[in-house]
Write a protein that holds these residues in place. Sequence first.
Motif, mmCIF file in Angstrom:
data_model
loop_
_atom_site.group_PDB
_atom_site.id
_atom_site.type_symbol
_atom_site.label_atom_id
_atom_site.label_comp_id
_atom_site.label_asym_id
_atom_site.label_seq_id
_atom_site.Cartn_x
_atom_site.Cartn_y
_atom_site.Cartn_z
ATOM 1 N N LEU A 80 8.176 16.396 22.191
ATOM 2 C CA LEU A 80 8.573 17.608 21.479
ATOM 3 C C LEU A 80 7.811 17.718 20.164
ATOM 4 C CD1 LEU A 80 10.266 20.156 21.307
ATOM 5 C CD2 LEU A 80 12.118 18.780 20.332
ATOM 6 N N GLN A 81 7.606 16.592 19.481
ATOM 7 C CA GLN A 81 6.829 16.603 18.239
ATOM 8 C C GLN A 81 5.417 17.142 18.487
ATOM 9 O OE1 GLN A 81 7.587 15.334 14.779
ATOM 10 N NE2 GLN A 81 5.890 16.763 14.651
ATOM 11 N N GLY A 82 4.819 16.750 19.603
ATOM 12 C CA GLY A 82 3.488 17.255 19.957
ATOM 13 C C GLY A 82 3.485 18.765 20.133
ATOM 14 N N TRP A 83 4.537 19.282 20.739
ATOM 15 C CA TRP A 83 4.649 20.738 20.913
ATOM 16 C C TRP A 83 4.806 21.407 19.548
ATOM 17 C CZ3 TRP A 83 8.672 24.317 20.081
ATOM 18 C CH2 TRP A 83 8.505 25.558 20.691
ATOM 19 N N VAL A 84 5.689 20.878 18.718
ATOM 20 C CA VAL A 84 5.932 21.461 17.393
ATOM 21 C C VAL A 84 4.670 21.419 16.541
ATOM 22 C CG1 VAL A 84 7.265 21.213 15.245
ATOM 23 C CG2 VAL A 84 8.402 20.927 17.446
ATOM 24 N N ASP A 85 3.880 20.369 16.670
ATOM 25 C CA ASP A 85 2.649 20.246 15.883
ATOM 26 C C ASP A 85 1.687 21.407 16.112
ATOM 27 O OD1 ASP A 85 3.552 17.914 14.732
ATOM 28 O OD2 ASP A 85 2.305 16.592 15.978
ATOM 29 N N CYS A 86 1.821 22.083 17.223
ATOM 30 C CA CYS A 86 0.951 23.238 17.516
ATOM 31 C C CYS A 86 1.353 24.483 16.733
ATOM 32 C CB CYS A 86 0.967 23.543 19.015
ATOM 33 S SG CYS A 86 0.265 22.219 20.009
ATOM 34 N N PHE A 87 2.515 24.462 16.106
ATOM 35 C CA PHE A 87 3.021 25.600 15.343
ATOM 36 C C PHE A 87 2.924 25.276 13.858
ATOM 37 C CE2 PHE A 87 4.959 25.920 19.487
ATOM 38 C CZ PHE A 87 4.828 27.264 19.778
ATOM 39 N N GLU A 88 1.914 25.805 13.188
ATOM 40 C CA GLU A 88 1.646 25.416 11.803
ATOM 41 C C GLU A 88 2.737 25.811 10.821
ATOM 42 O OE1 GLU A 88 -1.350 28.968 10.364
ATOM 43 O OE2 GLU A 88 -2.192 27.259 11.455
ATOM 44 N N LYS A 89 3.565 26.796 11.165
ATOM 45 C CA LYS A 89 4.640 27.214 10.252
ATOM 46 C C LYS A 89 5.969 26.507 10.545
ATOM 47 C CE LYS A 89 3.994 31.561 11.302
ATOM 48 N NZ LYS A 89 4.149 33.017 11.411
ATOM 49 N N ALA A 90 5.985 25.653 11.569
ATOM 50 C CA ALA A 90 7.232 24.989 11.963
ATOM 51 C C ALA A 90 7.096 23.479 11.817
ATOM 52 C CB ALA A 90 7.580 25.345 13.405
ATOM 53 N N GLY A 91 8.233 22.807 11.792
ATOM 54 C CA GLY A 91 8.238 21.351 11.726
ATOM 55 C C GLY A 91 9.372 20.773 12.534
ATOM 56 N N PHE A 92 9.172 19.543 12.997
ATOM 57 C CA PHE A 92 10.230 18.830 13.692
ATOM 58 C C PHE A 92 11.188 18.318 12.631
ATOM 59 C CE2 PHE A 92 12.119 15.101 15.782
ATOM 60 C CZ PHE A 92 12.630 15.735 16.893
ATOM 61 N N ALA A 93 12.455 18.719 12.706
ATOM 62 C CA ALA A 93 13.407 18.460 11.628
ATOM 63 C C ALA A 93 14.386 17.331 11.916
ATOM 64 C CB ALA A 93 14.167 19.745 11.305
ATOM 65 N N GLY A 94 14.455 16.842 13.148
ATOM 66 C CA GLY A 94 15.344 15.725 13.416
ATOM 67 C C GLY A 94 15.877 15.710 14.832
ATOM 68 N N SER A 95 16.490 14.579 15.174
ATOM 69 C CA SER A 95 17.043 14.441 16.515
ATOM 70 C C SER A 95 18.313 13.598 16.485
ATOM 71 C CB SER A 95 16.019 13.804 17.463
ATOM 72 O OG SER A 95 15.776 12.467 17.101
ATOM 73 N N LEU A 96 19.107 13.782 17.497
ATOM 74 C CA LEU A 96 20.295 12.966 17.716
ATOM 75 C C LEU A 96 20.210 12.440 19.138
ATOM 76 C CD1 LEU A 96 23.132 11.871 17.011
ATOM 77 C CD2 LEU A 96 24.060 14.034 17.899
ATOM 78 N N PHE A 97 20.367 11.136 19.287
ATOM 79 C CA PHE A 97 20.378 10.506 20.600
ATOM 80 C C PHE A 97 21.763 9.941 20.863
ATOM 81 C CE2 PHE A 97 19.850 6.414 22.969
ATOM 82 C CZ PHE A 97 19.665 6.985 24.216
ATOM 83 N N CYS A 98 22.324 10.284 22.015
ATOM 84 C CA CYS A 98 23.620 9.753 22.439
ATOM 85 C C CYS A 98 23.390 8.972 23.727
ATOM 86 C CB CYS A 98 24.620 10.884 22.658
ATOM 87 S SG CYS A 98 25.017 11.790 21.155
ATOM 88 N N GLY A 99 23.394 7.661 23.632
ATOM 89 C CA GLY A 99 23.126 6.806 24.783
ATOM 90 C C GLY A 99 24.380 6.202 25.366
ATOM 91 N N GLY A 100 24.202 5.593 26.534
ATOM 92 C CA GLY A 100 25.311 4.939 27.212
ATOM 93 C C GLY A 100 26.246 5.900 27.911
ATOM 94 N N ILE A 101 25.745 7.092 28.231
ATOM 95 C CA ILE A 101 26.560 8.124 28.885
ATOM 96 C C ILE A 101 25.875 8.491 30.194
ATOM 97 C CG2 ILE A 101 27.540 10.430 28.692
ATOM 98 C CD1 ILE A 101 27.336 10.143 25.643
ATOM 99 N N ASN A 102 26.578 8.335 31.320
ATOM 100 C CA ASN A 102 25.909 8.527 32.598
ATOM 101 C C ASN A 102 26.646 9.438 33.577
ATOM 102 O OD1 ASN A 102 23.918 8.078 34.587
ATOM 103 N ND2 ASN A 102 25.135 6.461 35.495
ATOM 104 N N SER A 103 27.878 9.127 33.877
ATOM 105 C CA SER A 103 28.618 9.852 34.917
ATOM 106 C C SER A 103 28.832 11.308 34.528
ATOM 107 C CB SER A 103 29.972 9.189 35.153
ATOM 108 O OG SER A 103 29.792 7.853 35.565
ATOM 109 N N PRO A 104 28.878 12.214 35.520
ATOM 110 C CA PRO A 104 29.119 13.620 35.204
ATOM 111 C C PRO A 104 30.383 13.800 34.364
ATOM 112 C CG PRO A 104 28.468 13.406 37.490
ATOM 113 C CD PRO A 104 28.664 12.005 36.951
ATOM 114 N N ALA A 105 30.267 14.567 33.313
ATOM 115 C CA ALA A 105 31.371 14.906 32.396
ATOM 116 C C ALA A 105 31.892 13.722 31.592
ATOM 117 C CB ALA A 105 32.504 15.604 33.133
ATOM 118 N N GLU A 106 31.225 12.583 31.636
ATOM 119 C CA GLU A 106 31.670 11.411 30.874
ATOM 120 C C GLU A 106 31.754 11.714 29.379
ATOM 121 O OE1 GLU A 106 30.111 6.890 29.897
ATOM 122 O OE2 GLU A 106 29.484 7.833 31.774
#
Length: 180
Positions: free
Chosen positions: A135-161
Amino acid sequence: MSRILIITTSLRAKSNSDILAEQMAAGARDAGHQVECISLKGKTIGFCRGCLACQKTQKCVQNDDAAAIAEKAINADTLVFVTPIYYYEMSGQMKTLLDRLNPLYSADYRFRKVYMLSVAAEDEAFVPEKAVSGLQGWVDCFEKAGFAGSLFCGGINSPAEASGRNEEQHEAYEFGQKLQ
Protein backbone atom coordinates in the motif's frame (compact mmCIF):
# COMPACT_ATOMS: atom_id res chain seq x y z
CA MET A 1 -14.34 17.21 9.77
CA SER A 2 -12.96 14.97 7.04
CA ARG A 3 -14.73 12.87 4.45
CA ILE A 4 -13.42 9.37 5.07
CA LEU A 5 -13.88 6.53 2.61
CA ILE A 6 -13.38 3.05 4.06
CA ILE A 7 -12.95 0.28 1.49
CA THR A 8 -13.27 -3.25 2.86
CA THR A 9 -11.78 -5.90 0.62
CA SER A 10 -12.69 -9.24 2.20
CA LEU A 11 -15.15 -11.34 0.23
CA ARG A 12 -15.88 -13.65 3.18
CA ALA A 13 -19.33 -13.61 4.75
CA LYS A 14 -19.15 -12.50 8.41
CA SER A 15 -15.68 -11.16 7.69
CA ASN A 16 -13.52 -10.30 10.68
CA SER A 17 -12.07 -7.34 8.80
CA ASP A 18 -15.60 -6.02 8.15
CA ILE A 19 -16.50 -6.39 11.85
CA LEU A 20 -13.44 -4.38 12.85
CA ALA A 21 -14.02 -1.87 10.03
CA GLU A 22 -17.47 -1.18 11.49
CA GLN A 23 -15.87 -0.36 14.84
CA MET A 24 -13.30 1.86 13.15
CA ALA A 25 -16.06 3.68 11.25
CA ALA A 26 -17.99 4.21 14.50
CA GLY A 27 -14.90 5.74 16.09
CA ALA A 28 -14.39 8.06 13.11
CA ARG A 29 -18.05 9.13 13.17
CA ASP A 30 -17.89 9.78 16.90
CA ALA A 31 -14.82 11.96 16.24
CA GLY A 32 -16.98 14.10 13.94
CA HIS A 33 -16.02 12.76 10.53
CA GLN A 34 -18.32 11.95 7.64
CA VAL A 35 -17.74 8.26 6.89
CA GLU A 36 -18.73 6.09 3.95
CA CYS A 37 -17.96 2.38 3.80
CA ILE A 38 -17.73 0.39 0.59
CA SER A 39 -17.35 -3.38 0.49
CA LEU A 40 -15.90 -5.20 -2.50
CA LYS A 41 -18.35 -8.05 -1.84
CA GLY A 42 -20.54 -8.48 -4.90
CA LYS A 43 -18.54 -5.96 -6.96
CA THR A 44 -17.20 -6.69 -10.42
CA ILE A 45 -13.68 -5.36 -10.78
CA GLY A 46 -11.63 -6.50 -13.76
CA PHE A 47 -7.86 -6.52 -13.95
CA CYS A 48 -6.07 -3.42 -15.21
CA ARG A 49 -5.21 -3.85 -18.90
CA GLY A 50 -2.23 -1.51 -18.74
CA CYS A 51 -3.43 0.56 -21.70
CA LEU A 52 -2.80 3.86 -19.82
CA ALA A 53 -5.75 5.55 -21.56
CA CYS A 54 -6.85 6.67 -18.08
CA GLN A 55 -3.81 8.93 -17.81
CA LYS A 56 -5.31 11.17 -20.49
CA THR A 57 -9.00 10.82 -19.67
CA GLN A 58 -8.99 10.17 -15.88
CA LYS A 59 -11.43 7.34 -16.65
CA CYS A 60 -10.85 3.64 -17.19
CA VAL A 61 -11.89 2.10 -20.49
CA GLN A 62 -13.53 -0.76 -18.55
CA ASN A 63 -17.09 -0.19 -17.38
CA ASP A 64 -17.37 -2.00 -14.06
CA ASP A 65 -17.66 -1.21 -10.33
CA ALA A 66 -14.09 0.14 -10.07
CA ALA A 67 -15.20 3.36 -11.80
CA ALA A 68 -17.75 4.21 -9.08
CA ILE A 69 -15.22 3.43 -6.35
CA ALA A 70 -12.63 5.66 -8.05
CA GLU A 71 -15.20 8.47 -8.18
CA LYS A 72 -15.78 8.19 -4.44
CA ALA A 73 -12.03 7.94 -3.73
CA ILE A 74 -11.18 11.08 -5.71
CA ASN A 75 -13.57 13.12 -3.54
CA ALA A 76 -12.57 11.72 -0.13
CA ASP A 77 -10.19 13.54 2.19
CA THR A 78 -8.97 10.26 3.68
CA LEU A 79 -8.86 6.70 2.36
CA VAL A 80 -8.79 3.61 4.56
CA PHE A 81 -8.20 0.18 3.06
CA VAL A 82 -9.26 -2.82 5.13
CA THR A 83 -7.85 -6.20 4.20
CA PRO A 84 -7.43 -9.70 5.48
CA ILE A 85 -3.82 -10.84 5.24
CA TYR A 86 -3.40 -13.82 2.90
CA TYR A 87 0.06 -15.36 2.64
CA TYR A 88 1.58 -12.30 4.34
CA GLU A 89 0.13 -9.90 1.76
CA MET A 90 -2.99 -7.84 1.08
CA SER A 91 -5.95 -9.62 -0.48
CA GLY A 92 -5.85 -10.10 -4.24
CA GLN A 93 -9.04 -8.09 -4.66
CA MET A 94 -7.44 -5.15 -2.85
CA LYS A 95 -4.41 -5.27 -5.15
CA THR A 96 -6.69 -5.46 -8.20
CA LEU A 97 -8.61 -2.40 -6.97
CA LEU A 98 -5.40 -0.45 -6.34
CA ASP A 99 -4.33 -1.18 -9.93
CA ARG A 100 -7.73 -0.06 -11.20
CA LEU A 101 -7.46 3.24 -9.32
CA ASN A 102 -4.84 4.23 -11.89
CA PRO A 103 -7.09 7.02 -13.29
CA LEU A 104 -6.56 8.92 -10.03
CA TYR A 105 -2.82 9.47 -10.66
CA SER A 106 -3.34 12.23 -13.18
CA ALA A 107 -6.59 13.52 -11.67
CA ASP A 108 -7.14 16.29 -9.14
CA TYR A 109 -7.69 13.91 -6.23
CA ARG A 110 -8.65 15.29 -2.84
CA PHE A 111 -7.27 12.63 -0.45
CA ARG A 112 -4.12 13.44 1.50
CA LYS A 113 -3.99 10.59 4.00
CA VAL A 114 -4.21 6.84 3.46
CA TYR A 115 -4.53 4.24 6.23
CA MET A 116 -4.77 0.46 6.46
CA LEU A 117 -6.53 -1.90 8.85
CA SER A 118 -5.47 -5.53 8.43
CA VAL A 119 -6.56 -8.78 10.06
CA ALA A 120 -4.87 -12.19 10.07
CA ALA A 121 -4.96 -15.58 11.70
CA GLU A 122 -1.30 -15.24 12.62
CA ASP A 123 -0.42 -12.69 15.25
CA GLU A 124 3.31 -11.97 14.90
CA ALA A 125 4.16 -8.28 14.42
CA PHE A 126 5.82 -8.91 11.03
CA VAL A 127 2.69 -10.44 9.46
CA PRO A 128 1.29 -7.22 7.85
CA GLU A 129 4.65 -5.80 6.71
CA LYS A 130 4.36 -6.79 3.04
CA ALA A 131 0.76 -5.59 2.83
CA VAL A 132 1.74 -2.25 4.36
CA SER A 133 4.70 -2.03 1.99
CA GLY A 134 2.44 -2.73 -0.99
CA LEU A 135 0.00 0.00 0.00
CA GLN A 136 2.90 2.36 0.75
CA GLY A 137 4.16 1.77 -2.80
CA TRP A 138 0.76 2.73 -4.18
CA VAL A 139 0.57 5.85 -1.99
CA ASP A 140 4.08 6.88 -3.05
CA CYS A 141 2.71 7.42 -6.56
CA PHE A 142 0.47 10.22 -5.26
CA GLU A 143 2.68 13.23 -4.52
CA LYS A 144 -0.03 15.08 -2.55
CA ALA A 145 -0.86 12.08 -0.33
CA GLY A 146 0.94 10.14 2.36
CA PHE A 147 0.63 6.85 4.18
CA ALA A 148 -0.60 7.91 7.63
CA GLY A 149 -0.68 4.66 9.60
CA SER A 150 -1.99 1.17 10.05
CA LEU A 151 -3.60 -1.09 12.61
CA PHE A 152 -2.97 -4.83 12.59
CA CYS A 153 -5.26 -7.21 14.47
CA GLY A 154 -3.75 -10.69 14.53
CA GLY A 155 -4.78 -14.02 15.94
CA ILE A 156 -8.28 -13.82 14.45
CA ASN A 157 -9.32 -16.57 12.05
CA SER A 158 -12.79 -18.13 12.27
CA PRO A 159 -15.71 -16.36 10.58
CA ALA A 160 -17.16 -13.66 12.85
CA GLU A 161 -14.55 -14.36 15.56
CA ALA A 162 -13.84 -10.61 15.80
CA SER A 163 -17.38 -10.02 17.08
CA GLY A 164 -16.29 -11.59 20.36
CA ARG A 165 -12.90 -9.88 20.54
CA ASN A 166 -13.51 -6.80 22.69
CA GLU A 167 -9.86 -5.70 22.85
CA GLU A 168 -9.46 -5.67 19.06
CA GLN A 169 -12.84 -3.97 18.62
CA HIS A 170 -11.74 -1.28 21.05
CA GLU A 171 -8.42 -0.85 19.20
CA ALA A 172 -10.28 -0.48 15.90
CA TYR A 173 -12.65 2.08 17.44
CA GLU A 174 -9.73 4.11 18.82
CA PHE A 175 -7.92 3.87 15.47
CA GLY A 176 -11.05 5.30 13.85
CA GLN A 177 -11.13 8.18 16.34
CA LYS A 178 -7.56 9.12 15.37
CA LEU A 179 -8.17 9.19 11.60
CA GLN A 180 -7.74 12.60 10.05
